[in-house]
Design a protein around this motif. Structure first.
Motif, mmCIF file in Angstrom:
data_model
loop_
_atom_site.group_PDB
_atom_site.id
_atom_site.type_symbol
_atom_site.label_atom_id
_atom_site.label_comp_id
_atom_site.label_asym_id
_atom_site.label_seq_id
_atom_site.Cartn_x
_atom_site.Cartn_y
_atom_site.Cartn_z
ATOM 1 N N ALA A 50 -45.359 51.798 -6.212
ATOM 2 C CA ALA A 50 -45.999 53.116 -6.242
ATOM 3 C C ALA A 50 -46.697 53.438 -4.925
ATOM 4 C CB ALA A 50 -47.000 53.176 -7.389
ATOM 5 N N ILE A 51 -46.903 52.415 -4.095
ATOM 6 C CA ILE A 51 -47.537 52.597 -2.785
ATOM 7 C C ILE A 51 -46.417 52.771 -1.760
ATOM 8 C CG2 ILE A 51 -49.013 51.526 -1.052
ATOM 9 C CD1 ILE A 51 -50.261 49.927 -3.364
ATOM 10 N N PRO A 52 -46.515 53.769 -0.901
ATOM 11 C CA PRO A 52 -45.425 53.999 0.071
ATOM 12 C C PRO A 52 -45.446 53.004 1.236
ATOM 13 C CG PRO A 52 -47.169 55.597 0.423
ATOM 14 C CD PRO A 52 -47.558 54.798 -0.795
ATOM 15 N N LEU A 53 -45.114 51.756 0.957
ATOM 16 C CA LEU A 53 -45.092 50.728 1.991
ATOM 17 C C LEU A 53 -43.834 50.870 2.836
ATOM 18 C CD1 LEU A 53 -46.178 47.680 -0.175
ATOM 19 C CD2 LEU A 53 -47.561 48.863 1.525
ATOM 20 N N ALA A 54 -43.949 50.620 4.130
ATOM 21 C CA ALA A 54 -42.798 50.703 5.027
ATOM 22 C C ALA A 54 -41.799 49.579 4.733
ATOM 23 C CB ALA A 54 -43.257 50.638 6.479
ATOM 24 N N HIS A 55 -42.293 48.430 4.300
ATOM 25 C CA HIS A 55 -41.444 47.292 3.955
ATOM 26 C C HIS A 55 -41.795 46.855 2.544
ATOM 27 C CE1 HIS A 55 -40.236 47.005 8.113
ATOM 28 N NE2 HIS A 55 -41.514 47.028 8.462
ATOM 29 N N SER A 56 -40.795 46.571 1.753
ATOM 30 C CA SER A 56 -41.068 46.136 0.381
ATOM 31 C C SER A 56 -41.607 44.705 0.383
ATOM 32 C CB SER A 56 -39.809 46.235 -0.473
ATOM 33 O OG SER A 56 -38.826 45.362 0.038
ATOM 34 N N ILE A 57 -42.397 44.409 -0.623
ATOM 35 C CA ILE A 57 -42.988 43.087 -0.788
ATOM 36 C C ILE A 57 -42.272 42.403 -1.942
ATOM 37 C CG2 ILE A 57 -45.080 41.832 -1.405
ATOM 38 C CD1 ILE A 57 -46.691 44.046 -0.072
ATOM 39 N N SER A 58 -41.752 41.201 -1.685
ATOM 40 C CA SER A 58 -41.097 40.460 -2.767
ATOM 41 C C SER A 58 -42.158 39.676 -3.541
ATOM 42 C CB SER A 58 -40.028 39.527 -2.219
ATOM 43 O OG SER A 58 -40.613 38.520 -1.433
ATOM 44 N N VAL A 59 -42.034 39.693 -4.853
ATOM 45 C CA VAL A 59 -43.018 39.076 -5.732
ATOM 46 C C VAL A 59 -42.392 37.877 -6.431
ATOM 47 C CG1 VAL A 59 -44.517 39.437 -7.729
ATOM 48 C CG2 VAL A 59 -44.129 41.310 -6.122
ATOM 49 N N SER A 60 -43.045 36.733 -6.350
ATOM 50 C CA SER A 60 -42.624 35.562 -7.116
ATOM 51 C C SER A 60 -43.798 35.135 -7.996
ATOM 52 C CB SER A 60 -42.192 34.425 -6.194
ATOM 53 O OG SER A 60 -43.285 33.975 -5.428
ATOM 54 N N VAL A 61 -43.473 34.777 -9.225
ATOM 55 C CA VAL A 61 -44.508 34.432 -10.213
ATOM 56 C C VAL A 61 -44.282 33.030 -10.732
ATOM 57 C CG1 VAL A 61 -45.542 35.061 -12.427
ATOM 58 C CG2 VAL A 61 -44.719 36.856 -10.914
ATOM 59 N N LYS A 62 -45.358 32.273 -10.817
ATOM 60 C CA LYS A 62 -45.324 30.950 -11.434
ATOM 61 C C LYS A 62 -46.392 30.923 -12.509
ATOM 62 C CE LYS A 62 -45.827 26.048 -10.656
ATOM 63 N NZ LYS A 62 -46.221 25.002 -9.741
ATOM 64 N N ALA A 63 -45.964 30.713 -13.745
ATOM 65 C CA ALA A 63 -46.895 30.684 -14.870
ATOM 66 C C ALA A 63 -47.098 29.244 -15.324
ATOM 67 C CB ALA A 63 -46.359 31.534 -16.008
ATOM 68 N N THR A 64 -48.353 28.893 -15.583
ATOM 69 C CA THR A 64 -48.688 27.570 -16.097
ATOM 70 C C THR A 64 -49.443 27.723 -17.395
ATOM 71 O OG1 THR A 64 -50.711 27.504 -14.784
ATOM 72 C CG2 THR A 64 -48.773 26.473 -13.834
ATOM 73 N N THR A 65 -49.221 26.788 -18.310
ATOM 74 C CA THR A 65 -49.896 26.809 -19.608
ATOM 75 C C THR A 65 -51.241 26.121 -19.492
ATOM 76 O OG1 THR A 65 -47.775 26.750 -20.729
ATOM 77 C CG2 THR A 65 -49.677 26.146 -22.026
ATOM 78 N N ARG A 66 -52.259 26.832 -19.913
ATOM 79 C CA ARG A 66 -53.629 26.281 -19.923
ATOM 80 C C ARG A 66 -54.231 26.546 -21.291
ATOM 81 N NH1 ARG A 66 -55.376 25.769 -14.276
ATOM 82 N NH2 ARG A 66 -53.479 24.826 -13.481
ATOM 83 N N VAL B 108 -50.174 32.505 -12.422
ATOM 84 C CA VAL B 108 -50.927 32.939 -13.600
ATOM 85 C C VAL B 108 -51.083 31.772 -14.562
ATOM 86 C CG1 VAL B 108 -50.263 35.362 -13.457
ATOM 87 C CG2 VAL B 108 -48.845 33.804 -14.771
ATOM 88 N N SER B 109 -52.200 31.759 -15.263
ATOM 89 C CA SER B 109 -52.415 30.776 -16.319
ATOM 90 C C SER B 109 -52.411 31.506 -17.647
ATOM 91 C CB SER B 109 -53.736 30.032 -16.107
ATOM 92 O OG SER B 109 -54.820 30.929 -16.136
ATOM 93 N N THR B 110 -51.839 30.865 -18.643
ATOM 94 C CA THR B 110 -51.691 31.481 -19.950
ATOM 95 C C THR B 110 -51.821 30.423 -21.040
ATOM 96 O OG1 THR B 110 -50.185 32.731 -21.380
ATOM 97 C CG2 THR B 110 -49.173 31.278 -19.760
ATOM 98 N N PRO B 111 -52.338 30.784 -22.218
ATOM 99 C CA PRO B 111 -52.369 29.829 -23.325
ATOM 100 C C PRO B 111 -51.013 29.724 -24.042
ATOM 101 C CG PRO B 111 -53.483 31.850 -23.948
ATOM 102 C CD PRO B 111 -53.115 31.985 -22.504
ATOM 103 N N VAL B 112 -50.067 30.587 -23.708
ATOM 104 C CA VAL B 112 -48.757 30.608 -24.347
ATOM 105 C C VAL B 112 -47.890 29.495 -23.763
ATOM 106 C CG1 VAL B 112 -46.718 32.036 -24.770
ATOM 107 C CG2 VAL B 112 -48.969 33.100 -24.670
ATOM 108 N N HIS B 113 -47.164 28.792 -24.631
ATOM 109 C CA HIS B 113 -46.335 27.680 -24.166
ATOM 110 C C HIS B 113 -45.030 28.145 -23.536
ATOM 111 C CE1 HIS B 113 -48.972 24.583 -25.644
ATOM 112 N NE2 HIS B 113 -49.078 25.234 -26.793
ATOM 113 N N GLU B 114 -44.453 29.220 -24.022
ATOM 114 C CA GLU B 114 -43.227 29.775 -23.451
ATOM 115 C C GLU B 114 -43.630 30.781 -22.368
ATOM 116 O OE1 GLU B 114 -40.100 28.852 -23.990
ATOM 117 O OE2 GLU B 114 -40.862 27.317 -25.352
#
Length: 121
Positions: A102-118, A78-84
């Motif tokens: 909320a979706i009945p997935l047979a296997h859970s999906i792991s989520v990783s997020v990387k935020a950059t300041t723009r 994700v890109s954000t104007p916020v510095h923190e």
């Protein structure tokens, strides 16, 4: 002439094998109670990624999002104007994880997020 014929035959055989070998799965199996024993329900990875992108972009402070879904791992940029960016990353991860859970997935999906300041001041 014989060498050319053998070369064309080998290339044709390789192309035939490449056409018959299945590619990567582009769907996620759903945990769904079906009335038919041999019936499977799936969700398209592109649809799951679009849902996750929507959830990421509607998070307060996010300017844009890009996603890569491979197997059971979802990488969100994700890109954000916020510095923190720590709070924004946590909010995006929580929103995306909630939408996917909320979706009945047979296997859970792991989520990783990387935020950059723009942009921003």
């Amino acid at each position: 002439m014989l060498a050319l014929a053998i070369g064309v035959a080998v290339i044709g055989l390789l192309l035939l094998i490449a056409a018959l070998v299945p590619g990567k799965r582009s769907t996620a199996l759903l945990e769904w109670d079906s009335v038919h024993e041999h019936e499977e329900w799936v969700a398209d990875n592109r649809g799951l990624a679009n849902l996750a992108r929507y959830e990421a972009e509607r998070t307060d402070g996010v300017g844009g999002a890009s996603l890569i879904l491979r197997g059971k791992k979802l990488h969100v940029g994700v890109s954000t104007p916020v510095h923190e960016t720590k709070d924004i990353s946590q909010s995006v991860q929580a929103n995306v994880q909630e939408a996917l859970s909320a979706i009945p997935l047979a296997h859970s999906i792991s989520v990783s997020v990387k935020a950059t300041t723009r942009g921003g001041q």
